[in-house]
Design a protein around this motif. Sequence first.
Motif, PDB file in Angstrom:
ATOM      1  N   ALA A   1       0.813  -1.210   0.000  1.00 35.29           N
ATOM      2  CA  ALA A   1       0.000   0.000   0.000  1.00 35.29           C
ATOM      3  C   ALA A   1       0.852   1.269   0.000  1.00 35.29           C
ATOM      4  O   ALA A   1       0.341   2.346  -0.291  1.00 35.29           O
ATOM      5  N   GLY A   2       2.142   1.138   0.299  1.00 37.42           N
ATOM      6  CA  GLY A   2       3.014   2.308   0.319  1.00 37.42           C
ATOM      7  C   GLY A   2       2.750   3.215   1.504  1.00 37.42           C
ATOM      8  O   GLY A   2       2.817   4.435   1.382  1.00 37.42           O
ATOM      9  N   ILE A   3       2.457   2.621   2.643  1.00 36.62           N
ATOM     10  CA  ILE A   3       2.189   3.407   3.840  1.00 36.62           C
ATOM     11  C   ILE A   3       3.162   3.018   4.942  1.00 36.62           C
ATOM     12  O   ILE A   3       3.888   2.036   4.838  1.00 36.62           O
ATOM     13  N   VAL A   4       3.155   3.801   6.007  1.00 38.83           N
ATOM     14  CA  VAL A   4       4.054   3.566   7.129  1.00 38.83           C
ATOM     15  C   VAL A   4       3.344   2.698   8.162  1.00 38.83           C
ATOM     16  O   VAL A   4       2.254   3.028   8.612  1.00 38.83           O
ATOM     17  N   LEU A   5       3.954   1.600   8.499  1.00 40.76           N
ATOM     18  CA  LEU A   5       3.473   0.745   9.578  1.00 40.76           C
ATOM     19  C   LEU A   5       4.255   1.155  10.820  1.00 40.76           C
ATOM     20  O   LEU A   5       5.485   1.153  10.806  1.00 40.76           O
ATOM     21  N   THR A   6       3.541   1.536  11.872  1.00 42.70           N
ATOM     22  CA  THR A   6       4.251   2.006  13.060  1.00 42.70           C
ATOM     23  C   THR A   6       5.085   0.887  13.671  1.00 42.70           C
ATOM     24  O   THR A   6       4.802  -0.298  13.476  1.00 42.70           O
ATOM     25  N   ARG A   7       6.076   1.293  14.391  1.00 44.60           N
ATOM     26  CA  ARG A   7       6.949   0.334  15.048  1.00 44.60           C
ATOM     27  C   ARG A   7       6.210  -0.388  16.171  1.00 44.60           C
ATOM     28  O   ARG A   7       6.445  -1.554  16.442  1.00 44.60           O
ATOM     29  N   GLU A   8       5.337   0.316  16.840  1.00 44.82           N
ATOM     30  CA  GLU A   8       4.525  -0.267  17.900  1.00 44.82           C
ATOM     31  C   GLU A   8       3.474  -1.176  17.300  1.00 44.82           C
ATOM     32  O   GLU A   8       2.914  -0.877  16.248  1.00 44.82           O
ATOM     33  N   TRP A   9       3.202  -2.286  17.958  1.00 44.62           N
ATOM     34  CA  TRP A   9       2.089  -3.147  17.579  1.00 44.62           C
ATOM     35  C   TRP A   9       1.420  -3.621  18.856  1.00 44.62           C
ATOM     36  O   TRP A   9       2.026  -3.590  19.921  1.00 44.62           O
ATOM     37  N   PHE A  10       0.166  -3.997  18.722  1.00 41.16           N
ATOM     38  CA  PHE A  10      -0.646  -4.306  19.885  1.00 41.16           C
ATOM     39  C   PHE A  10      -1.372  -5.619  19.655  1.00 41.16           C
ATOM     40  O   PHE A  10      -1.766  -5.916  18.524  1.00 41.16           O
ATOM     41  N   ALA A  11      -1.561  -6.384  20.722  1.00 36.80           N
ATOM     42  CA  ALA A  11      -2.151  -7.715  20.560  1.00 36.80           C
ATOM     43  C   ALA A  11      -2.964  -8.125  21.781  1.00 36.80           C
ATOM     44  O   ALA A  11      -2.714  -7.665  22.896  1.00 36.80           O
ATOM     45  N   ASP A  12      -3.909  -8.986  21.512  1.00 35.10           N
ATOM     46  CA  ASP A  12      -4.681  -9.661  22.546  1.00 35.10           C
ATOM     47  C   ASP A  12      -4.706 -11.137  22.190  1.00 35.10           C
ATOM     48  O   ASP A  12      -4.624 -11.500  21.016  1.00 35.10           O
ATOM     49  N   ALA A  13      -4.867 -11.993  23.213  1.00 37.60           N
ATOM     50  CA  ALA A  13      -4.866 -13.435  22.976  1.00 37.60           C
ATOM     51  C   ALA A  13      -6.268 -14.025  22.930  1.00 37.60           C
ATOM     52  O   ALA A  13      -6.459 -15.103  22.409  1.00 37.60           O
ATOM     53  N   GLY A  14      -7.230 -13.352  23.466  1.00 40.01           N
ATOM     54  CA  GLY A  14      -8.584 -13.890  23.478  1.00 40.01           C
ATOM     55  C   GLY A  14      -9.552 -12.889  22.885  1.00 40.01           C
ATOM     56  O   GLY A  14      -9.159 -11.822  22.433  1.00 40.01           O
ATOM     57  N   GLN A  15     -10.822 -13.254  22.903  1.00 36.77           N
ATOM     58  CA  GLN A  15     -11.803 -12.377  22.303  1.00 36.77           C
ATOM     59  C   GLN A  15     -12.870 -11.934  23.306  1.00 36.77           C
ATOM     60  O   GLN A  15     -14.071 -12.025  23.033  1.00 36.77           O
ATOM     61  N   PRO A  16     -12.434 -11.380  24.458  1.00 39.86           N
ATOM     62  CA  PRO A  16     -13.432 -10.809  25.363  1.00 39.86           C
ATOM     63  C   PRO A  16     -13.991  -9.532  24.726  1.00 39.86           C
ATOM     64  O   PRO A  16     -13.503  -9.103  23.669  1.00 39.86           O
ATOM     65  N   PRO A  17     -14.971  -8.910  25.338  1.00 39.38           N
ATOM     66  CA  PRO A  17     -15.470  -7.646  24.778  1.00 39.38           C
ATOM     67  C   PRO A  17     -14.322  -6.655  24.564  1.00 39.38           C
ATOM     68  O   PRO A  17     -13.337  -6.653  25.314  1.00 39.38           O
ATOM     69  N   LEU A  18     -14.453  -5.816  23.542  1.00 39.32           N
ATOM     70  CA  LEU A  18     -13.387  -4.869  23.212  1.00 39.32           C
ATOM     71  C   LEU A  18     -12.972  -4.010  24.400  1.00 39.32           C
ATOM     72  O   LEU A  18     -11.788  -3.702  24.560  1.00 39.32           O
ATOM     73  N   ALA A  19     -13.915  -3.622  25.217  1.00 38.98           N
ATOM     74  CA  ALA A  19     -13.613  -2.773  26.371  1.00 38.98           C
ATOM     75  C   ALA A  19     -12.663  -3.456  27.351  1.00 38.98           C
ATOM     76  O   ALA A  19     -11.987  -2.784  28.130  1.00 38.98           O
ATOM     77  N   LEU A  20     -12.595  -4.791  27.310  1.00 36.68           N
ATOM     78  CA  LEU A  20     -11.736  -5.540  28.220  1.00 36.68           C
ATOM     79  C   LEU A  20     -10.419  -5.967  27.590  1.00 36.68           C
ATOM     80  O   LEU A  20      -9.596  -6.605  28.250  1.00 36.68           O
ATOM     81  N   ARG A  21     -10.213  -5.639  26.334  1.00 34.57           N
ATOM     82  CA  ARG A  21      -8.977  -6.032  25.653  1.00 34.57           C
ATOM     83  C   ARG A  21      -7.919  -4.941  25.802  1.00 34.57           C
ATOM     84  O   ARG A  21      -8.023  -3.870  25.213  1.00 34.57           O
ATOM     85  N   SER A  22      -6.882  -5.246  26.553  1.00 37.40           N
ATOM     86  CA  SER A  22      -5.836  -4.245  26.798  1.00 37.40           C
ATOM     87  C   SER A  22      -5.082  -3.883  25.518  1.00 37.40           C
ATOM     88  O   SER A  22      -4.717  -2.720  25.318  1.00 37.40           O
ATOM     89  N   GLY A  23      -4.856  -4.856  24.636  1.00 30.45           N
ATOM     90  CA  GLY A  23      -4.150  -4.567  23.386  1.00 30.45           C
ATOM     91  C   GLY A  23      -4.950  -3.645  22.478  1.00 30.45           C
ATOM     92  O   GLY A  23      -4.406  -2.709  21.888  1.00 30.45           O
ATOM     93  N   TRP A  24      -6.254  -3.906  22.348  1.00 32.59           N
ATOM     94  CA  TRP A  24      -7.114  -3.054  21.525  1.00 32.59           C
ATOM     95  C   TRP A  24      -7.174  -1.636  22.103  1.00 32.59           C
ATOM     96  O   TRP A  24      -7.049  -0.653  21.374  1.00 32.59           O
ATOM     97  N   GLN A  25      -7.339  -1.540  23.416  1.00 31.43           N
ATOM     98  CA  GLN A  25      -7.407  -0.220  24.043  1.00 31.43           C
ATOM     99  C   GLN A  25      -6.098   0.547  23.848  1.00 31.43           C
ATOM    100  O   GLN A  25      -6.101   1.751  23.584  1.00 31.43           O
ATOM    101  N   ALA A  26      -4.981  -0.151  23.947  1.00 33.71           N
ATOM    102  CA  ALA A  26      -3.684   0.501  23.740  1.00 33.71           C
ATOM    103  C   ALA A  26      -3.514   0.941  22.286  1.00 33.71           C
ATOM    104  O   ALA A  26      -2.980   2.025  22.022  1.00 33.71           O
ATOM    105  N   ALA A  27      -3.960   0.120  21.337  1.00 31.63           N
ATOM    106  CA  ALA A  27      -3.874   0.500  19.914  1.00 31.63           C
ATOM    107  C   ALA A  27      -4.708   1.746  19.651  1.00 31.63           C
ATOM    108  O   ALA A  27      -4.273   2.662  18.934  1.00 31.63           O
ATOM    109  N   ARG A  28      -5.889   1.800  20.219  1.00 26.64           N
ATOM    110  CA  ARG A  28      -6.758   2.976  20.062  1.00 26.64           C
ATOM    111  C   ARG A  28      -6.090   4.221  20.631  1.00 26.64           C
ATOM    112  O   ARG A  28      -6.064   5.264  19.988  1.00 26.64           O
ATOM    113  N   ARG A  29      -5.568   4.117  21.860  1.00 24.64           N
ATOM    114  CA  ARG A  29      -4.908   5.276  22.477  1.00 24.64           C
ATOM    115  C   ARG A  29      -3.733   5.730  21.628  1.00 24.64           C
ATOM    116  O   ARG A  29      -3.533   6.928  21.431  1.00 24.64           O
TER     117      ARG A  29
END
Length: 175
Positions: free
Chosen positions: A63-91
């Motif tokens: 795509a010719g875009i910049v992928l940030t050095r930081e990446w975020f992950a979660d291991a399970g699929q609880p509600p989004l509000a409880l996923r620390s990786g998703w919340q960190a990616a959003r922030r």
Amino acid sequence: MSGHSSTVPYDDLDALRRAYMEQIITTVSDSGHLVRITPYLLAHSPEERRADLAQLRTYAVVAGIVLTREWFADAGQPPLALRSGWQAARRHAEQGFAHGIVAVARPAITTDPVQYAAVLDDLYAHRVFLALLPTEHDTLPPLPFHVRASRPGAEGAPPAGAGLYPQQPGTGPAR
């Protein structure tokens, strides 16, 4: 920016995601900045995370875009509000370190259409988009800015791989 998904049928949520993505990308690229996305992974094992991250890196290069050095992950699929990786990616994105969050597929976010619409609207309200890897059913390019000279090797574009991991003090994989 205000959300529009309340009037969009659920089967058009991918069109809504693309519209939000295109609007943000156009604004960013028209201002002369490179579009940056941060990876979000939903994977149980380190091997799955490495494989998914490799796919997301390839997507960014193509795509010719910049992928940030930081990446975020979660291991399970609880509600989004409880996923620390998703919340960190959003922030991370909401604080301006990225313009979007990229995931392998929609189920990594949620399979519930009401919740997915709410996620798209909320990200858009914060001037953040969601990108997903293209599927065999996609008829459009994976990112709308392909038409701009932003692909690696295109006239005026950085060489392939340039800017994939800009040197930013104190960055690295989020855990």
